[in-house]
Design a protein around this motif. Structure first.
Motif, PDB file in Angstrom:
ATOM      1  N   ARG A  12     -11.262 -30.279  14.935  1.00 14.29           N
ATOM      2  CA  ARG A  12     -10.015 -30.806  14.391  1.00 14.29           C
ATOM      3  C   ARG A  12      -9.070 -29.645  14.109  1.00 14.29           C
ATOM      4  NH1 ARG A  12     -11.065 -34.152   9.178  1.00 14.29           N
ATOM      5  NH2 ARG A  12     -12.523 -32.471   8.717  1.00 14.29           N
ATOM      6  N   PRO A  13      -7.782 -29.897  14.057  1.00 11.74           N
ATOM      7  CA  PRO A  13      -6.846 -28.829  13.709  1.00 11.74           C
ATOM      8  C   PRO A  13      -7.144 -28.283  12.310  1.00 11.74           C
ATOM      9  CG  PRO A  13      -5.679 -30.762  14.524  1.00 11.74           C
ATOM     10  CD  PRO A  13      -7.121 -31.150  14.365  1.00 11.74           C
ATOM     11  N   ALA A  14      -6.926 -26.978  12.140  1.00  5.44           N
ATOM     12  CA  ALA A  14      -7.180 -26.335  10.848  1.00  5.44           C
ATOM     13  C   ALA A  14      -6.384 -27.006   9.739  1.00  5.44           C
ATOM     14  CB  ALA A  14      -6.847 -24.842  10.933  1.00  5.44           C
ATOM     15  N   ALA A  15      -5.173 -27.428  10.020  1.00  6.67           N
ATOM     16  CA  ALA A  15      -4.341 -28.073   8.993  1.00  6.67           C
ATOM     17  C   ALA A  15      -4.970 -29.376   8.507  1.00  6.67           C
ATOM     18  CB  ALA A  15      -2.940 -28.326   9.541  1.00  6.67           C
ATOM     19  N   ALA A  16      -5.581 -30.126   9.404  1.00  8.16           N
ATOM     20  CA  ALA A  16      -6.223 -31.385   9.018  1.00  8.16           C
ATOM     21  C   ALA A  16      -7.438 -31.124   8.132  1.00  8.16           C
ATOM     22  CB  ALA A  16      -6.640 -32.169  10.260  1.00  8.16           C
ATOM     23  N   VAL A  17      -8.217 -30.114   8.482  1.00 11.79           N
ATOM     24  CA  VAL A  17      -9.390 -29.773   7.675  1.00 11.79           C
ATOM     25  C   VAL A  17      -8.934 -29.245   6.312  1.00 11.79           C
ATOM     26  CG1 VAL A  17     -11.497 -28.400   7.543  1.00 11.79           C
ATOM     27  CG2 VAL A  17     -10.723 -29.257   9.758  1.00 11.79           C
ATOM     28  N   ASN A  18      -7.874 -28.443   6.307  1.00 15.25           N
ATOM     29  CA  ASN A  18      -7.348 -27.910   5.061  1.00 15.25           C
ATOM     30  C   ASN A  18      -6.918 -29.036   4.123  1.00 15.25           C
ATOM     31  OD1 ASN A  18      -6.564 -25.842   3.284  1.00 15.25           O
ATOM     32  ND2 ASN A  18      -4.459 -25.962   4.016  1.00 15.25           N
ATOM     33  N   GLU A  19      -6.300 -30.057   4.655  1.00 13.37           N
ATOM     34  CA  GLU A  19      -5.903 -31.202   3.825  1.00 13.37           C
ATOM     35  C   GLU A  19      -7.118 -31.879   3.204  1.00 13.37           C
ATOM     36  OE1 GLU A  19      -2.913 -32.318   2.771  1.00 13.37           O
ATOM     37  OE2 GLU A  19      -2.169 -30.471   3.677  1.00 13.37           O
ATOM     38  N   GLU A  20      -8.197 -31.986   3.963  1.00 16.05           N
ATOM     39  CA  GLU A  20      -9.410 -32.603   3.427  1.00 16.05           C
ATOM     40  C   GLU A  20     -10.028 -31.724   2.340  1.00 16.05           C
ATOM     41  OE1 GLU A  20     -13.581 -34.585   4.940  1.00 16.05           O
ATOM     42  OE2 GLU A  20     -12.045 -34.119   6.420  1.00 16.05           O
ATOM     43  N   ILE A  21      -9.974 -30.411   2.529  1.00 10.83           N
ATOM     44  CA  ILE A  21     -10.457 -29.480   1.504  1.00 10.83           C
ATOM     45  C   ILE A  21      -9.643 -29.658   0.229  1.00 10.83           C
ATOM     46  CG2 ILE A  21     -10.573 -27.039   0.840  1.00 10.83           C
ATOM     47  CD1 ILE A  21     -11.258 -26.469   3.837  1.00 10.83           C
ATOM     48  N   ARG A  22      -8.325 -29.696   0.368  1.00 10.84           N
ATOM     49  CA  ARG A  22      -7.451 -29.854  -0.801  1.00 10.84           C
ATOM     50  C   ARG A  22      -7.695 -31.184  -1.510  1.00 10.84           C
ATOM     51  NH1 ARG A  22      -2.734 -26.463  -1.023  1.00 10.84           N
ATOM     52  NH2 ARG A  22      -2.791 -24.964   0.679  1.00 10.84           N
ATOM     53  N   ALA A  23      -7.939 -32.237  -0.755  1.00  9.66           N
ATOM     54  CA  ALA A  23      -8.193 -33.545  -1.353  1.00  9.66           C
ATOM     55  C   ALA A  23      -9.530 -33.561  -2.096  1.00  9.66           C
ATOM     56  CB  ALA A  23      -8.178 -34.630  -0.282  1.00  9.66           C
ATOM     57  N   LEU A  24     -10.509 -32.855  -1.555  1.00 12.81           N
ATOM     58  CA  LEU A  24     -11.831 -32.818  -2.177  1.00 12.81           C
ATOM     59  C   LEU A  24     -11.808 -32.026  -3.478  1.00 12.81           C
ATOM     60  CD1 LEU A  24     -14.910 -33.338  -2.050  1.00 12.81           C
ATOM     61  CD2 LEU A  24     -15.095 -31.224  -0.732  1.00 12.81           C
ATOM     62  N   TRP A  25     -11.075 -30.923  -3.477  1.00 13.68           N
ATOM     63  CA  TRP A  25     -11.107 -30.022  -4.620  1.00 13.68           C
ATOM     64  C   TRP A  25      -9.695 -29.809  -5.147  1.00 13.68           C
ATOM     65  CZ3 TRP A  25     -13.275 -24.353  -4.593  1.00 13.68           C
ATOM     66  CH2 TRP A  25     -13.744 -24.040  -5.865  1.00 13.68           C
ATOM     67  N   ALA A  45     -16.626 -24.131   6.894  1.00 15.13           N
ATOM     68  CA  ALA A  45     -17.132 -23.716   8.208  1.00 15.13           C
ATOM     69  C   ALA A  45     -16.326 -24.377   9.322  1.00 15.13           C
ATOM     70  CB  ALA A  45     -18.612 -24.062   8.336  1.00 15.13           C
ATOM     71  N   GLU A  46     -15.993 -25.647   9.150  1.00 17.03           N
ATOM     72  CA  GLU A  46     -15.196 -26.353  10.154  1.00 17.03           C
ATOM     73  C   GLU A  46     -13.794 -25.759  10.229  1.00 17.03           C
ATOM     74  OE1 GLU A  46     -13.544 -30.794  11.361  1.00 17.03           O
ATOM     75  OE2 GLU A  46     -14.811 -30.585   9.585  1.00 17.03           O
ATOM     76  N   TRP A  47     -13.220 -25.420   9.068  1.00 15.07           N
ATOM     77  CA  TRP A  47     -11.884 -24.828   9.037  1.00 15.07           C
ATOM     78  C   TRP A  47     -11.880 -23.493   9.772  1.00 15.07           C
ATOM     79  CZ3 TRP A  47     -10.143 -20.249   6.850  1.00 15.07           C
ATOM     80  CH2 TRP A  47      -8.760 -20.091   6.825  1.00 15.07           C
ATOM     81  N   ALA A  48     -12.900 -22.668   9.524  1.00 14.56           N
ATOM     82  CA  ALA A  48     -12.989 -21.370  10.197  1.00 14.56           C
ATOM     83  C   ALA A  48     -13.098 -21.553  11.714  1.00 14.56           C
ATOM     84  CB  ALA A  48     -14.177 -20.578   9.661  1.00 14.56           C
ATOM     85  N   ALA A  49     -13.887 -22.520  12.150  1.00 15.20           N
ATOM     86  CA  ALA A  49     -14.012 -22.787  13.586  1.00 15.20           C
ATOM     87  C   ALA A  49     -12.684 -23.250  14.169  1.00 15.20           C
ATOM     88  CB  ALA A  49     -15.095 -23.837  13.839  1.00 15.20           C
ATOM     89  N   ALA A  50     -11.953 -24.054  13.421  1.00 16.12           N
ATOM     90  CA  ALA A  50     -10.652 -24.545  13.887  1.00 16.12           C
ATOM     91  C   ALA A  50      -9.657 -23.394  14.010  1.00 16.12           C
ATOM     92  CB  ALA A  50     -10.120 -25.623  12.936  1.00 16.12           C
ATOM     93  N   VAL A  51      -9.668 -22.489  13.043  1.00 17.47           N
ATOM     94  CA  VAL A  51      -8.763 -21.339  13.094  1.00 17.47           C
ATOM     95  C   VAL A  51      -9.095 -20.481  14.313  1.00 17.47           C
ATOM     96  CG1 VAL A  51      -8.125 -19.175  11.942  1.00 17.47           C
ATOM     97  CG2 VAL A  51      -8.238 -21.293  10.639  1.00 17.47           C
ATOM     98  N   ARG A  52     -10.382 -20.232  14.536  1.00 18.19           N
ATOM     99  CA  ARG A  52     -10.791 -19.441  15.719  1.00 18.19           C
ATOM    100  C   ARG A  52     -10.341 -20.141  17.003  1.00 18.19           C
ATOM    101  NH1 ARG A  52     -15.410 -18.752  12.575  1.00 18.19           N
ATOM    102  NH2 ARG A  52     -16.505 -20.390  13.696  1.00 18.19           N
ATOM    103  N   ALA A  53     -10.521 -21.439  17.074  1.00 14.28           N
ATOM    104  CA  ALA A  53     -10.139 -22.180  18.281  1.00 14.28           C
ATOM    105  C   ALA A  53      -8.627 -22.103  18.497  1.00 14.28           C
ATOM    106  CB  ALA A  53     -10.577 -23.640  18.166  1.00 14.28           C
TER     107      ALA A  53
END
Length: 59
Positions: A12-25, A45-53
């Motif tokens: 998933r795009p890093a921005a989408a994962v970041n939003e889920e992180i922010r919503a969780l915490w 870990a998913e966010w880091a993979a998205a950034v690398r991709a």
């Protein structure tokens, strides 16, 4: 590779994962449950993979 991480090509795009992180915490002053912490670690870990991709794609 961990079974909790998305398979290559399905990142998933890093921005989408970041939003889920922010919503969780929402408030870092509040401790997460053990389950919440585990989910946060998977999301990191998913966010880091998205950034690398995204970096590889941009290159």
């Amino acid at each position: 590779m961990s079974p909790d991480l998305p398979s290559p090509g399905s990142v998933r795009p890093a921005a989408a994962v970041n939003e889920e992180i922010r919503a969780l915490w929402r408030d870092p002053r509040v401790c997460l449950s053990r389950e919440g912490r585990a989910k946060l670690e998977r999301l990191y870990a998913e966010w880091a993979a998205a950034v690398r991709a995204e970096i590889v794609e941009a290159a």
